[in-house]
Design a protein around this motif. Structure first.
Motif, PDB file in Angstrom:
ATOM      1  N   ARG A   1       9.485 -30.063  21.912  1.00 21.42           N
ATOM      2  CA  ARG A   1       9.849 -29.900  20.510  1.00 21.42           C
ATOM      3  C   ARG A   1      10.273 -31.232  19.918  1.00 21.42           C
TER       4      ARG A   1
ATOM      5  N   ILE B   1      14.987 -32.521  16.404  1.00 20.43           N
ATOM      6  CA  ILE B   1      15.409 -32.173  15.048  1.00 20.43           C
ATOM      7  C   ILE B   1      16.708 -32.865  14.662  1.00 20.43           C
TER       8      ILE B   1
ATOM      9  N   THR C   1      17.035 -35.618  11.746  1.00 23.73           N
ATOM     10  CA  THR C   1      17.877 -35.300  10.589  1.00 23.73           C
ATOM     11  C   THR C   1      18.910 -36.397  10.358  1.00 23.73           C
TER      12      THR C   1
ATOM     13  N   GLY D   1       8.236 -25.516  10.256  1.00 23.95           N
ATOM     14  CA  GLY D   1       9.433 -25.234  11.034  1.00 23.95           C
ATOM     15  C   GLY D   1      10.332 -26.442  11.186  1.00 23.95           C
ATOM     16  N   VAL D   2       9.733 -27.607  11.443  1.00 31.02           N
ATOM     17  CA  VAL D   2      10.512 -28.835  11.580  1.00 31.02           C
ATOM     18  C   VAL D   2      11.216 -29.171  10.274  1.00 31.02           C
TER      19      VAL D   2
ATOM     20  N   THR E   1      12.025 -27.158   7.792  1.00 34.26           N
ATOM     21  CA  THR E   1      13.067 -26.178   7.492  1.00 34.26           C
ATOM     22  C   THR E   1      14.318 -26.421   8.332  1.00 34.26           C
ATOM     23  N   GLN E   2      14.130 -26.652   9.623  1.00 34.09           N
ATOM     24  CA  GLN E   2      15.288 -26.886  10.490  1.00 34.09           C
ATOM     25  C   GLN E   2      16.059 -28.137  10.080  1.00 34.09           C
TER      26      GLN E   2
ATOM     27  N   LEU F   1      19.889 -27.887   8.708  1.00 33.71           N
ATOM     28  CA  LEU F   1      20.894 -28.594   9.496  1.00 33.71           C
ATOM     29  C   LEU F   1      21.670 -29.586   8.638  1.00 33.71           C
TER      30      LEU F   1
ATOM     31  N   ALA G   1      17.214 -23.160   2.608  1.00 29.79           N
ATOM     32  CA  ALA G   1      15.993 -22.527   3.103  1.00 29.79           C
ATOM     33  C   ALA G   1      15.158 -21.961   1.954  1.00 29.79           C
TER      34      ALA G   1
END
Length: 466
Positions: A20, A23, A27, A124-125, A127-128, A132, A194
């Protein structure tokens, strides 16, 4: 050398071990304060801190009155009913302020993340990363807000209720409520982030090139009118309700619906008004102001929503003062003390709402300058005088402000009409409080515009930081 991106992990071993994207690390790298993003991160943090502090003070007061019994005060039920009304009037705007803080500088965030999407980062990346970052800022702001709450408790505790100062200890909500408030603020930030990412993940190119302008549907008006009618009927039925708990529930629900309708209709109404202004625009400042509102009616609404709430609260407060003034006669000491406490409660509600407005307007104004940095720099490079830029910025806020303040006061008057009657609504004391609050709200926004001029000066003096 291989570049590290959301879709290309920094090392082969890291990729094999986790499979993965890192993240948290990405960030942090993208959220670190820079020359132009430090204020963008600090501003929502300040907003979350003030939101948390005010929310805890309001909850502390409500919990204090809920602990009162008839043995402590013969009018305990009246105090509890009025405290519920104050809670409804203040918690909904505070929640709106928290949501606005979560959405601050959304354009800067959307541009950055849309670029990552175009480079290949998965939804997905993206959004996370966003959830965060927003959650971390909200938690840090909430912790700072708890500190503000603890500092303010001794001063708020000096306010007299029931014939004596309430005391700082009465405002303590307990560690459980503190934790719940932090979780609630963090959840609000995460959900808002989100939801705001839907357009980025669906159409990143449109976001990056700013091709799609949000549209406000006319169904907002229909739903709002129906909701106001329901609230009016609810409040009209209070005269036949004998149960105190049910009376409190109906009163809180009716006023809550009114405040919710403001947020529903407000953006749509501003969009319609901006379209009319665009057709009548005769100067560059008028044209830029109208286009600025149409670019995002929701963002324009957030600029003035605090004053809208204050205008609504002003009508309720004004009619409350006028109603108390009509209660003349030879009352006992307990009744006179109750009337004095009602006036004190009204003053506190108005002051708290103005604190909320001051925070909301100041932070939003500064954030708007940073979000529209490229527009102001481009206009400056084209040779537009600073006075014209300032005039367009003022019109973008002050024009909708006058429209919203009047509309909000009108909705407030409609909802309090079945409670006190037209005579109380138009009483001199009521009109004086309403007018004072409206003038104070407009003046507060004007001062915030002037206070954020140095932010615009810095932006124009450093045009290379686009």
């Amino acid at each position: 050398m291989t570049a590290t991106t959301a879709f290309s992990p920094p090392t082969a071993s890291a990729s094999r071990s986790s499979g993965r994207a890192p993240i948290a690390r990405l960030t942090w790298l993208l959220a670190r304060p820079s020359a132009q993003s430090a204020a963008v991160l600090v501003l929502p943090g300040i907003a979350f801190a003030v939101t948390t502090a005010l929310m805890l003070i309001v909850l502390g007061g409500g919990l204090m009155f809920s602990r009162w019994t008839l043995a402590d005060n013969a009018d305990a039920a009246v105090y509890q009913m009025l405290s519920v009304l104050a809670l409804v009037l203040l918690l909904v705007p505070l929640a709106s302020l928290g949501g606005a803080a979560a959405r601050l500088s959304a354009r800067r965030r959307d541009d950055r993340l849309a670029t990552l999407r175009l480079l290949g980062a998965t939804p997905g990346v993206v959004t996370q990363m966003t959830v965060l970052e927003s959650t971390a800022i909200a938690v840090l702001g909430s912790v700072a807000g708890i500190v503000l709450y603890l500092v303010a408790m001794p001063f708020v505790g000096l306010i007299p209720f029931g014939g004596a100062a309430i005391g700082a200890g009465e405002l303590w909500v307990g560690p459980g409520v503190l934790a719940l408030v932090v979780v609630a603020v963090a959840a609000l930030a995460a959900i808002s982030a989100a939801i705001g990412l839907r357009q980025v993940t669906i159409s990143p190119l449109g976001v990056r090139t700013r091709q799609s302008a949000p549209k406000m549907h006319w169904m907002r008006l229909v739903i709002g009118v129906v909701a106001i009618l329901v609230a009016y009927l609810l409040l009209s039925s209070m005269a036949g309700i004998a149960d105190m708990a049910l009376t409190i529930l109906v009163l809180g629900t009716g006023i809550g619906i009114g405040i919710g309708v403001l947020n529903l209709i407000g953006p749509w109404a501003l969009g319609i008004a901006a379209k009319l202004s665009l057709r009548r625009a005769k100067t560059a400042a008028q044209l830029i102001a109208a286009r600025g509102i149409l670019e995002s009616p929701k963002a324009a609404w957030r600029q003035v929503s605090g004053v809208a709430m204050t205008s609504f609260i002003a009508v309720v407060a004004g009619t409350g003062v006028a109603f108390v003034n009509t209660l003349t006669g030879d009352y006992d000491d307990a009744t006179m003390l109750l009337l004095a406490d009602v006036r004190t409660g009204i003053i506190i509600t108005v002051v708290m709402s103005f604190l909320m407005v001051a925070c909301s307007v100041g932070v939003n104004q500064a954030a708007t300058v940073l979000d529209r940095r490229d527009l102001y720099v481009s206009l400056d490079r084209l040779g537009m005088p600073r006075e014209v830029i300032e005039s367009s910025r003022s019109r973008t806020v002050m024009g909708p402000l006058r429209f919203v303040a009047f509309g909000s006061a009108l909705i407030g008057a409609v909802l309090v009409l079945p409670l006190v009657g037209i005579t109380i609504v138009i009483a001199p004391a009521s009109l004086l409080v309403i007018a004072g609050c409206l003038i104070g709200g407009v003046l507060l926004v004007w001062l915030s515009l002037k206070a954020t001029s140095p932010v615009l000066t810095r932006v124009l003096s450093q045009p290379e930081r686009l």
